[in-house]
Motif scaffolding. Sequence first.
Motif, PDB file in Angstrom:
ATOM      1  N   PRO A  13      48.061  25.700 -40.580  1.00  0.00           N
ATOM      2  CA  PRO A  13      48.625  26.605 -41.588  1.00  0.00           C
ATOM      3  C   PRO A  13      49.746  25.929 -42.374  1.00  0.00           C
ATOM      4  O   PRO A  13      50.563  25.200 -41.819  1.00  0.00           O
ATOM      5  N   ASN A  14      49.759  26.179 -43.666  1.00  0.00           N
ATOM      6  CA  ASN A  14      50.749  25.592 -44.553  1.00  0.00           C
ATOM      7  C   ASN A  14      51.662  26.710 -45.043  1.00  0.00           C
ATOM      8  O   ASN A  14      51.214  27.614 -45.740  1.00  0.00           O
ATOM      9  N   SER A  15      52.929  26.625 -44.690  1.00  0.00           N
ATOM     10  CA  SER A  15      53.840  27.711 -45.047  1.00  0.00           C
ATOM     11  C   SER A  15      54.384  27.604 -46.466  1.00  0.00           C
ATOM     12  O   SER A  15      55.046  28.523 -46.943  1.00  0.00           O
ATOM     13  N   ASN A  16      54.123  26.524 -47.161  1.00  0.00           N
ATOM     14  CA  ASN A  16      54.616  26.409 -48.538  1.00  0.00           C
ATOM     15  C   ASN A  16      53.500  26.060 -49.522  1.00  0.00           C
ATOM     16  O   ASN A  16      53.760  25.550 -50.589  1.00  0.00           O
ATOM     17  N   GLY A  17      52.251  26.362 -49.167  1.00  0.00           N
ATOM     18  CA  GLY A  17      51.125  26.020 -50.022  1.00  0.00           C
ATOM     19  C   GLY A  17      50.943  26.950 -51.203  1.00  0.00           C
ATOM     20  O   GLY A  17      50.442  26.560 -52.241  1.00  0.00           O
ATOM     21  N   LEU A  18      51.323  28.201 -51.046  1.00  0.00           N
ATOM     22  CA  LEU A  18      51.180  29.186 -52.117  1.00  0.00           C
ATOM     23  C   LEU A  18      52.524  29.837 -52.409  1.00  0.00           C
ATOM     24  O   LEU A  18      53.336  30.015 -51.506  1.00  0.00           O
ATOM     25  N   PRO A  19      52.743  30.226 -53.646  1.00  0.00           N
ATOM     26  CA  PRO A  19      53.989  30.938 -53.933  1.00  0.00           C
ATOM     27  C   PRO A  19      53.942  32.351 -53.351  1.00  0.00           C
ATOM     28  O   PRO A  19      52.897  32.988 -53.302  1.00  0.00           O
ATOM     29  N   GLY A  20      55.063  32.814 -52.880  1.00  0.00           N
ATOM     30  CA  GLY A  20      55.162  34.173 -52.380  1.00  0.00           C
ATOM     31  C   GLY A  20      54.935  34.317 -50.886  1.00  0.00           C
ATOM     32  O   GLY A  20      54.881  35.432 -50.378  1.00  0.00           O
ATOM     33  N   ILE A  21      54.784  33.217 -50.140  1.00  0.00           N
ATOM     34  CA  ILE A  21      54.561  33.313 -48.698  1.00  0.00           C
ATOM     35  C   ILE A  21      55.782  33.916 -48.015  1.00  0.00           C
ATOM     36  O   ILE A  21      55.649  34.747 -47.112  1.00  0.00           O
TER      37      ILE A  21
END
Length: 113
Positions: free
Chosen positions: A30-38
């Motif tokens: 899992p990538n915690s900074n891959g999408l804006p708004g996480i």
Amino acid sequence: MLNLANPLTSLSALSSGVVAVLPADIDISPNSNGLPGIGQLRTIVGASMTVGLILAVLALIISAIVWALGANSSNPHLAGRGKTGVLIALGAAIITGASVALVNFFWNVGQAV
């Protein structure tokens, strides 16, 4: 010649006549900074868990009152509904509180497959 030890390689050999080497290790986490708004989504989920727990407590209080009224008025139907409500409220609180641990548990089970 078919390689029976690795069925995917054997399937490639059958379909194209050429043995293809497939990647053995795919490492995706899992990538915690891959999408804006996480970060905001985590805040929303945490707030909804809080609302769920508050509503479970409210349901527990109301169901306990209904159970008490049914027991004191000799109304077994009302007392039974109150007992059912208490159990459902406790189950909702357990599931809401354990949701993160349950998801983490099954995530780890899935990673071990």
